[in-house]
Scaffold this active site. Structure first.
Site, PDB file in Angstrom:
ATOM      1  N   ASP A  66       0.849  -1.194   0.000  1.00  0.00           N
ATOM      2  CA  ASP A  66       0.000   0.000   0.000  1.00  0.00           C
ATOM      3  C   ASP A  66       0.889   1.251   0.000  1.00  0.00           C
ATOM      4  O   ASP A  66       1.798   1.364   0.839  1.00  0.00           O
ATOM      5  CB  ASP A  66      -0.870  -0.049   1.269  1.00  0.00           C
ATOM      6  CG  ASP A  66      -1.946   1.010   1.287  1.00  0.00           C
ATOM      7  OD1 ASP A  66      -2.412   1.409   0.211  1.00  0.00           O
ATOM      8  OD2 ASP A  66      -2.338   1.425   2.397  1.00  0.00           O
ATOM      9  N   HIS A  67       0.656   2.167  -0.897  1.00  0.00           N
ATOM     10  CA  HIS A  67       1.429   3.420  -0.987  1.00  0.00           C
ATOM     11  C   HIS A  67       2.937   3.186  -0.994  1.00  0.00           C
ATOM     12  O   HIS A  67       3.678   3.761  -0.175  1.00  0.00           O
ATOM     13  CB  HIS A  67       1.076   4.370   0.168  1.00  0.00           C
ATOM     14  CG  HIS A  67      -0.319   4.889   0.090  1.00  0.00           C
ATOM     15  ND1 HIS A  67      -0.694   5.885  -0.776  1.00  0.00           N
ATOM     16  CD2 HIS A  67      -1.452   4.526   0.746  1.00  0.00           C
ATOM     17  CE1 HIS A  67      -1.986   6.116  -0.639  1.00  0.00           C
ATOM     18  NE2 HIS A  67      -2.480   5.303   0.269  1.00  0.00           N
ATOM     19  N   ASP A 119       2.995   4.696  -5.270  1.00  0.00           N
ATOM     20  CA  ASP A 119       2.385   6.001  -5.042  1.00  0.00           C
ATOM     21  C   ASP A 119       3.355   7.089  -5.499  1.00  0.00           C
ATOM     22  O   ASP A 119       4.212   7.545  -4.741  1.00  0.00           O
ATOM     23  CB  ASP A 119       2.041   6.170  -3.555  1.00  0.00           C
ATOM     24  CG  ASP A 119       1.336   7.499  -3.292  1.00  0.00           C
ATOM     25  OD1 ASP A 119       1.256   8.323  -4.230  1.00  0.00           O
ATOM     26  OD2 ASP A 119       0.868   7.708  -2.164  1.00  0.00           O
ATOM     27  N   GLU A 163      -1.170   5.912  -8.534  1.00  0.00           N
ATOM     28  CA  GLU A 163      -1.966   6.975  -7.909  1.00  0.00           C
ATOM     29  C   GLU A 163      -1.729   8.329  -8.573  1.00  0.00           C
ATOM     30  O   GLU A 163      -0.607   8.707  -8.880  1.00  0.00           O
ATOM     31  CB  GLU A 163      -1.633   7.086  -6.406  1.00  0.00           C
ATOM     32  CG  GLU A 163      -2.386   8.247  -5.752  1.00  0.00           C
ATOM     33  CD  GLU A 163      -2.331   8.245  -4.224  1.00  0.00           C
ATOM     34  OE1 GLU A 163      -2.242   7.158  -3.632  1.00  0.00           O
ATOM     35  OE2 GLU A 163      -2.401   9.344  -3.649  1.00  0.00           O
ATOM     36  N   HIS A 171      -9.355   5.222  -1.697  1.00  0.00           N
ATOM     37  CA  HIS A 171      -8.604   5.150  -0.431  1.00  0.00           C
ATOM     38  C   HIS A 171      -9.408   5.864   0.658  1.00  0.00           C
ATOM     39  O   HIS A 171     -10.392   6.537   0.375  1.00  0.00           O
ATOM     40  CB  HIS A 171      -7.240   5.828  -0.600  1.00  0.00           C
ATOM     41  CG  HIS A 171      -6.248   4.964  -1.306  1.00  0.00           C
ATOM     42  ND1 HIS A 171      -5.158   4.428  -0.689  1.00  0.00           N
ATOM     43  CD2 HIS A 171      -6.215   4.526  -2.595  1.00  0.00           C
ATOM     44  CE1 HIS A 171      -4.469   3.708  -1.561  1.00  0.00           C
ATOM     45  NE2 HIS A 171      -5.094   3.748  -2.734  1.00  0.00           N
ATOM     46  N   ASN A 173      -8.367   1.019   6.754  1.00  0.00           N
ATOM     47  CA  ASN A 173      -7.321   0.754   7.741  1.00  0.00           C
ATOM     48  C   ASN A 173      -7.723   1.315   9.112  1.00  0.00           C
ATOM     49  O   ASN A 173      -7.825   0.580  10.097  1.00  0.00           O
ATOM     50  CB  ASN A 173      -5.997   1.383   7.281  1.00  0.00           C
ATOM     51  CG  ASN A 173      -4.845   1.064   8.227  1.00  0.00           C
ATOM     52  OD1 ASN A 173      -4.938   0.199   9.075  1.00  0.00           O
ATOM     53  ND2 ASN A 173      -3.740   1.779   8.088  1.00  0.00           N
ATOM     54  N   THR A 174      -8.014   2.614   9.147  1.00  0.00           N
ATOM     55  CA  THR A 174      -8.275   3.275  10.437  1.00  0.00           C
ATOM     56  C   THR A 174      -9.412   2.612  11.224  1.00  0.00           C
ATOM     57  O   THR A 174      -9.341   2.474  12.447  1.00  0.00           O
ATOM     58  CB  THR A 174      -8.598   4.762  10.195  1.00  0.00           C
ATOM     59  OG1 THR A 174      -7.494   5.339   9.504  1.00  0.00           O
ATOM     60  CG2 THR A 174      -8.817   5.518  11.484  1.00  0.00           C
TER      61      THR A 174
HETATM   62  P1  13P Z   1      -8.382   4.679   6.177  1.00  0.00           P
HETATM   63  O1  13P Z   1      -7.276   4.500   7.161  1.00  0.00           O
HETATM   64  O2  13P Z   1      -8.939   6.052   6.221  1.00  0.00           O
HETATM   65  O3  13P Z   1      -9.415   3.630   6.281  1.00  0.00           O
HETATM   66  O4  13P Z   1      -7.706   4.534   4.726  1.00  0.00           O
HETATM   67  C1  13P Z   1      -7.020   3.356   4.391  1.00  0.00           C
HETATM   68  C2  13P Z   1      -6.302   3.457   3.098  1.00  0.00           C
HETATM   69  O5  13P Z   1      -6.683   4.190   2.225  1.00  0.00           O
HETATM   70  C3  13P Z   1      -5.111   2.634   2.897  1.00  0.00           C
HETATM   71  O6  13P Z   1      -4.441   2.941   1.736  1.00  0.00           O
END
Ligand code: 13P
Length: 396
Positions: A84-85, A105, A135, A207, A231-232
């Site tokens: 991711d990124h 990214d 991205e 995202h 993720n959050t």
């Molecule tokens: P959140 O943490 O806001 O859910 O976003 C996750 C994300 O975009 C991972 O690349």
């Protein structure tokens, strides 16, 4: 076996749904996400940020953990393991480590540089049968120390990157990582529609999935979003559940009294009590004072509340409240009734009861009955404690 994200996202575009990318940050998350995907019979993408990769002891460790877990847990739904990124270097590391998908990214580079680097990675991914996410337009908020201001991508730049042959494209449409601020303007569907118009069937990635209202998510899917990153939300529930677990004393449940408690002390004073026992509660602060005195003598006071046996949640919560209200911070331990200490507690006829245990785990003398908030009782108990400590030093 890990698969790329290509087929699952093409199916999602055709079927007008989106596949979830859930970031993994440790073994527990990975297990929860894999077993949930299996239970729901859904494909899933496991996202790994560079920071999480480092935390989990490197990308090779992550590949080993995910592959091993899939085999041991009989996970049969399609699973992609995705960086991711990623930075350009991070992408190369994940290719070598055995990821099945990567995100480059390059949104913070000038578009020409983003295009040049993405192009190289398109070639590398084709050689290794991997999917590649690119991205355009940075995603706002903070993730892994990367702070994006949140911007709407230029649809023409999106087309230029999509035409390089990437598998999927993340386009900034006002989405941000982390919690959305109260003054967030919402997703820019205008931008999304314009990107979709120019990129055709290219699966688009949203995202910052945490906190986007369901109606916006649905609309985004109708406009070509085929992968949604979260993720959050998992961070928040993991932290919340862990906090509740510890606060409820769950981590201490089911343990018999560990002998090392006794061997570490010249004397261990064990006080048995229960929540509804007024004299028990009345002496809690005095017991705390006694514990402070004991520390200077190489001893310790430990509380055992009979209403907390067998992980009785409400009993534990009430006990913690009472201890706090009386300023008592000494150790209280929890365990099952079907243990030696549990059976002892179950046979006590009068509360409070206090016993003295020597370094070898033996009970010394008779159980001491009555509250030590009474000075005579306190002095008497201290005398007995001194005798155990003296015997301990004579035995050394
Ligand atoms: P959140 O943490 O806001 O859910 O976003 C996750 C994300 O975009 C991972 O690349």
């Amino acid at each position: 076996m890990l698969v790329t994200a290509k087929e699952m996202l093409e199916k999602a575009v055709a079927g007008h749904y989106a596949v979830g990318q859930f970031n993994i940050n440790n073994l527990e998350w990975t297990k929860a996400i894999l077993t949930t995907a299996q239970e729901l019979n859904s494909p899933v993408i496991l996202g790994v940020s560079e920071g999480a990769g480092k935390y989990m002891a490197g990308y090779k460790t992550v590949v080993g953990m995910v592959k091993g877990m899939m085999e041991e847990l009989n996970i049969t739904v399609p699973v992609a393991l995705h960086l991711d990124h990623g930075s350009y270097e991070g992408c190369l590391k994940c290719v070598e480590a055995g990821f099945s998908s990567i995100m480059f990214d390059g949104s913070h580079y000038p578009i020409e540089e983003n295009i040049a680097k993405t192009k190289e990675l398109v070639k590398i991914c084709a050689e290794h049968n991997m999917s590649l996410e690119a991205e355009v337009g940075s995603i706002g908020g903070e993730e892994d120390g990367v702070i994006g201001m949140g911007e709407c991508a230029d649809p023409n730049e999106c087309k230029a990157i999509a035409d390089l042959g990437v598998t999927m494209l993340a386009a900034g449409i006002g989405n941000i990582h982390g919690k959305y601020p109260a003054n967030w303007k919402g997703l820019s569907f205008e931008t999304l529609a314009a990107v979709k118009e120019l990129t055709g069937d290219m699966p688009l990635v949203l995202h910052g999935g945490t906190g986007i209202p369901a109606d916006m998510i649905k609309k985004a899917i109708s406009l070509g979003v085929a992968k949604i990153n979260v993720n959050t939300e998992c961070q928040l529930s993991f932290a919340d559940a862990t906090r509740k677990y510890i606060e409820a004393g769950k981590d201490l449940e089911g343990n018999d009294v560990d002998d090392s408690i006794f061997s570490a002390n010249a004397v261990t004073v064990v006080n048995f009590w229960f929540n509804g026992c007024k004299p028990c509660v009345a002496e809690l602060s005095k017991l705390n004072e006694l514990n402070e005195t004991l520390k200077g003598m190489g001893g310790e006071l430990i509380g055992i509340n009979t209403e907390t046996l067998d992980g009785n949640k409400s009993g534990i919560e009430e006990a913690l409240k009472l201890l706090e209200s009386q300023g008592a911070s000494y150790r209280n331990i929890y365990f099952d009734s079907d243990t030696e200490a549990g059976r002892y507690a179950g046979n006590i006829m009068a509360f409070p009861t206090t016993i003295l245990i020597d370094r070898n785990g033996n009970i010394v003398g008779e159980p001491f009955l009555g509250g030590i908030d009474n000075q005579d009782n306190y002095d008497q108990l201290l005398e007995q404690i001194n005798a155990v400590v003296a015997a301990d030093s004579n035995n050394k």
